[in-house]
Design a protein around this motif. Sequence first.
Motif, short mmCIF file in Angstrom:
data_model
loop_
_atom_site.label_atom_id
_atom_site.label_comp_id
_atom_site.label_asym_id
_atom_site.label_seq_id
_atom_site.Cartn_x
_atom_site.Cartn_y
_atom_site.Cartn_z
N ASN A 32 0.83 -1.21 0.00
CA ASN A 32 0.00 0.00 0.00
C ASN A 32 0.86 1.26 0.00
O ASN A 32 0.52 2.25 -0.64
N THR A 33 1.98 1.23 0.70
CA THR A 33 2.91 2.36 0.67
C THR A 33 3.43 2.59 -0.75
O THR A 33 3.50 3.73 -1.22
N LEU A 34 3.77 1.50 -1.43
CA LEU A 34 4.22 1.62 -2.82
C LEU A 34 3.09 2.14 -3.72
O LEU A 34 3.33 2.95 -4.61
N ARG A 35 1.88 1.69 -3.46
CA ARG A 35 0.72 2.12 -4.25
C ARG A 35 0.48 3.64 -4.07
O ARG A 35 0.21 4.34 -5.03
N SER A 36 0.58 4.11 -2.85
CA SER A 36 0.23 5.51 -2.56
C SER A 36 1.38 6.50 -2.78
O SER A 36 1.16 7.71 -2.79
N LYS A 65 14.65 17.99 -6.59
CA LYS A 65 14.53 17.39 -7.93
C LYS A 65 15.40 16.15 -8.06
O LYS A 65 15.00 15.17 -8.66
N GLN A 66 16.60 16.16 -7.46
CA GLN A 66 17.47 14.99 -7.54
C GLN A 66 16.86 13.80 -6.77
O GLN A 66 16.98 12.66 -7.22
N VAL A 67 16.22 14.09 -5.66
CA VAL A 67 15.56 13.03 -4.90
C VAL A 67 14.47 12.38 -5.76
O VAL A 67 14.36 11.15 -5.82
N ILE A 68 13.67 13.19 -6.43
CA ILE A 68 12.58 12.67 -7.26
C ILE A 68 13.14 11.86 -8.43
O ILE A 68 12.68 10.74 -8.69
N HIS A 69 14.12 12.42 -9.12
CA HIS A 69 14.72 11.68 -10.23
C HIS A 69 15.38 10.39 -9.74
O HIS A 69 15.31 9.35 -10.40
N HIS A 70 15.99 10.45 -8.55
CA HIS A 70 16.60 9.25 -7.96
C HIS A 70 15.55 8.17 -7.70
O HIS A 70 15.80 6.99 -7.96
N CYS A 71 14.40 8.56 -7.18
CA CYS A 71 13.35 7.58 -6.92
C CYS A 71 12.93 6.87 -8.22
O CYS A 71 12.74 5.65 -8.22
N ALA A 72 12.82 7.62 -9.28
CA ALA A 72 12.49 6.99 -10.58
C ALA A 72 13.57 5.99 -10.97
O ALA A 72 13.27 4.85 -11.34
N ASP A 73 14.82 6.40 -10.89
CA ASP A 73 15.94 5.51 -11.25
C ASP A 73 15.99 4.28 -10.35
O ASP A 73 16.11 3.14 -10.83
N SER A 74 15.93 4.50 -9.06
CA SER A 74 16.04 3.42 -8.09
C SER A 74 14.90 2.43 -8.21
O SER A 74 15.12 1.21 -8.19
N HIS A 75 13.70 2.93 -8.36
CA HIS A 75 12.54 2.05 -8.41
C HIS A 75 12.48 1.28 -9.73
O HIS A 75 12.04 0.13 -9.75
N MET A 76 12.97 1.89 -10.81
CA MET A 76 13.09 1.13 -12.07
C MET A 76 14.05 -0.03 -11.89
O MET A 76 13.77 -1.15 -12.30
N ASN A 77 15.19 0.24 -11.27
CA ASN A 77 16.18 -0.81 -11.04
C ASN A 77 15.59 -1.91 -10.17
O ASN A 77 15.78 -3.10 -10.44
N SER A 78 14.86 -1.54 -9.14
CA SER A 78 14.27 -2.53 -8.25
C SER A 78 13.24 -3.39 -8.99
O SER A 78 13.22 -4.62 -8.83
N PHE A 79 12.40 -2.76 -9.78
CA PHE A 79 11.39 -3.50 -10.53
C PHE A 79 12.06 -4.54 -11.43
O PHE A 79 11.63 -5.70 -11.50
N TRP A 126 4.16 -2.25 -10.81
CA TRP A 126 4.87 -2.95 -9.74
C TRP A 126 3.89 -3.51 -8.71
O TRP A 126 3.98 -4.68 -8.33
N VAL A 127 2.94 -2.68 -8.28
CA VAL A 127 1.94 -3.12 -7.30
C VAL A 127 1.10 -4.25 -7.87
O VAL A 127 0.79 -5.22 -7.17
#
Length: 182
Positions: A32-36, A65-79, A126-127
């Motif tokens: 749910n955290t990932l969903r929201s 902005k770097q934090v947001i872009h990092h989340c996109a990069d990191s979560h793509m790698n995780s997926f 992902w969810v």
Amino acid sequence: MTEQDLYKLRFPIGAFQKPDQLTTQQLDEWINTLRSFPEKLKYAIKGLGKKEMNWKYRPNGWTIKQVIHHCADSHMNSFIRFKLALTENKPKIRPYFEDRWAELPDSLNDDVMDSIELITSLHKKWVYLLNSLDEEQLKREFIHPEHGKVYVLSEVIGFYAWHCTHHLTHIRLAIDFQGKFN
């Protein structure tokens, strides 16, 4: 600023703590955290302009902005790591230099909407995948050569739920500090 103060800014919600026993309820909360996360992210930055997107949450830290872009990069790698673990036998994943990625032109772009749209679509996909996994699939593993450790998918879900909250807190801190560390 003391070492302890810097640590609290770097890890404002503390480090990820794996529970001793993972329950279905805990797993559902993490999913749910990932969903929201995408909606919470959009809400957190609503109304911020270019100046604010360049605020930092700590000395020598990343900008919003770097934090947001990092989340996109990191979560793509995780997926991708999830998909590898689900389709291969304990694959050795490829690490990446997130600090170097954060300095690339796309991570320095003031316009974060592409990354937010990517996070939104990625998290939806992902969810969906996570909700379809059975007990055996949740036990699938991958090897992270940088840490020399085997990761179990069910635990990685928890880590990325923590990661979402961790970086949302960074964004809120940067907004609270209003450029104090720039």
